[in-house]
Design a protein around this motif. Structure first.
Motif, PDB file in Angstrom:
ATOM      1  N   ASP A 282       5.294   1.859  -2.298  1.00  0.00           N
ATOM      2  CA  ASP A 282       5.613   0.610  -2.260  1.00  0.00           C
ATOM      3  C   ASP A 282       4.305   0.017  -3.319  1.00  0.00           C
ATOM      4  O   ASP A 282       3.619   0.784  -3.775  1.00  0.00           O
ATOM      5  N   HIS A 291       3.302   6.028   1.174  1.00  0.00           N
ATOM      6  CA  HIS A 291       3.799   5.559   2.350  1.00  0.00           C
ATOM      7  C   HIS A 291       4.720   6.476   3.330  1.00  0.00           C
ATOM      8  O   HIS A 291       5.717   6.644   2.642  1.00  0.00           O
ATOM      9  N   HIS A 302       3.248   4.383  11.097  1.00  0.00           N
ATOM     10  CA  HIS A 302       3.250   3.993   9.454  1.00  0.00           C
ATOM     11  C   HIS A 302       1.796   4.651   9.177  1.00  0.00           C
ATOM     12  O   HIS A 302       0.843   4.662   9.938  1.00  0.00           O
ATOM     13  N   CYS A 304      -0.442   5.258   5.363  1.00  0.00           N
ATOM     14  CA  CYS A 304      -0.530   4.801   3.991  1.00  0.00           C
ATOM     15  C   CYS A 304      -1.783   5.266   3.152  1.00  0.00           C
ATOM     16  O   CYS A 304      -2.820   5.510   3.937  1.00  0.00           O
TER      17      CYS A 304
END
Length: 336
Positions: A282, A291, A302, A304
């Protein structure tokens, strides 16, 4: 970290979030807490080290396994799949390579096309989920379909492609996919609490997945395969996932060239979003973020890495949504 705690608790209360949140800055874990219940009926709370299903978040483990075998010169990313599987499926174009599968550009048919189907649990109305125990059990669900487009023509998220990658791992390593990943990824990264667990044999401190329907919660036990595999379904703890990123980026799992290959923007998905091998890249405030994410009935996940700011965040949830809003809330505080 008072501002961080206040922000997360605000989201937890507003969204009814259930899960765990782990944040690392530099070399230090600065936040690690559980919220809600891993077992709603018994009111057993989620802990910071509770195990959660992560659905497609585990595609990165598959990509790392493939990269290890490439590093061992068992095959190359441009090797056609037909050269690696003795009985290659007729639905796989002879030009499809490992690279095509890793980047969702193969065009092979999918057993669950997320652009067409909304509810993953619909798959098991005719095919009992408790019989989906091995990678080959998924093959009949897409083997007779026609290819969607020519290899390399475009990006189209594809779960079946990762099933095929898992079959390649099994063929080349000569062992079950889940056994290979456990030995060469989880154990090598020190992920002692992570694994591919059966829904009917979950270990202690594992969160049951919950689906909300008509204002009440029910378990996802009939909505997902009984055990995960190459396209998803592993279980991790928040701290273990943070440990995985550290092991990957610090060369404990792969050499520098292979790590760089995984983290390359191989295909543009849309403005600000690209895909590498098994993960998304991203653009957040003009900075690249690594990610992974996963969504199943009763699962939202999620994780990251913000390399420029040296932050890592992992959010696991045993509800079908919630993880994304926590990630965005944390980003608001420290991604400038």
């Amino acid at each position: 970290m008072e501002r961080l705690d206040a922000k997360i608790r605000e989201i937890v209360e507003k969204e009814g979030f259930s899960g765990s949140v782990v944040v690392k800055q530099g070399e230090e874990v600065v936040y690690s807490k559980g919220f809600g219940y891993r077992n709603f009926s018994e009111k057993l709370p989620n802990q910071k080290d509770t195990k959660f299903g992560i659905a497609s978040g585990s595609k990165l483990f598959t990509a790392a396994a493939i990269a290890q075998l490439v590093e061992q010169e068992k095959f190359a990313y441009d090797t056609p799949v037909h050269q690696l599987l003795e009985l290659c499926l007729p639905c796989i174009d002879e030009r499809v390579t490992i690279h095509h599968l890793l980047t969702h550009t193969s065009g092979i048919p999918d057993y669950f096309d997320e652009s067409v189907m909304d509810d993953f649990s619909e798959l098991w109305e005719e095919r009992p989920m408790y019989k989906m125990e091995k990678l080959e059990d998924f093959v009949p669900m897409f083997s007779d379909k026609k290819k969607m487009f020519e290899p390399g023509e475009k990006f189209h998220y594809n779960n079946a492609g990762f099933i095929v990658l898992g079959l390649v791992v099994e063929a080349v390593a000569n062992k079950p996919f889940t056994e290979y990943v456990t030995e060469n990824i989880f154990n090598a990264a020190g992920m002692q609490d992570s694994g591919y667990f059966r829904l009917d044999q979950l270990p202690e401190n594992t969160a049951l997945g919950y689906i909300e329907k008509d204002g009440s919660l029910k378990s996802n036990v009939y909505a997902v395969p009984v055990i995960g595999g190459a396209d998803g379904g592993a279980y991790v703890t928040g701290p273990d996932m943070i440990g995985f990123w550290g092991a990957l980026l610090n060369g404990k799992l792969l050499g520098e060239d292979q790590v760089e290959r995984l983290l390359t923007k191989h295909v543009k998905v849309k403005d600000g979003l690209s895909h590498g091998y098994g993960l998304w890249l991203d653009d957040v405030n003009k900075k690249t973020v690594y990610h992974v994410m996963g969504y199943d009935p009763g699962v939202s996940f999620h994780s990251c890495v913000y390399p420029e700011d040296q932050w890592m965040v992992t959010v696991c949830s045993n509800h079908s949504s919630g993880a994304f809003k926590v990630i965005k809330g944390v980003e608001e505080l420290f991604v400038k």
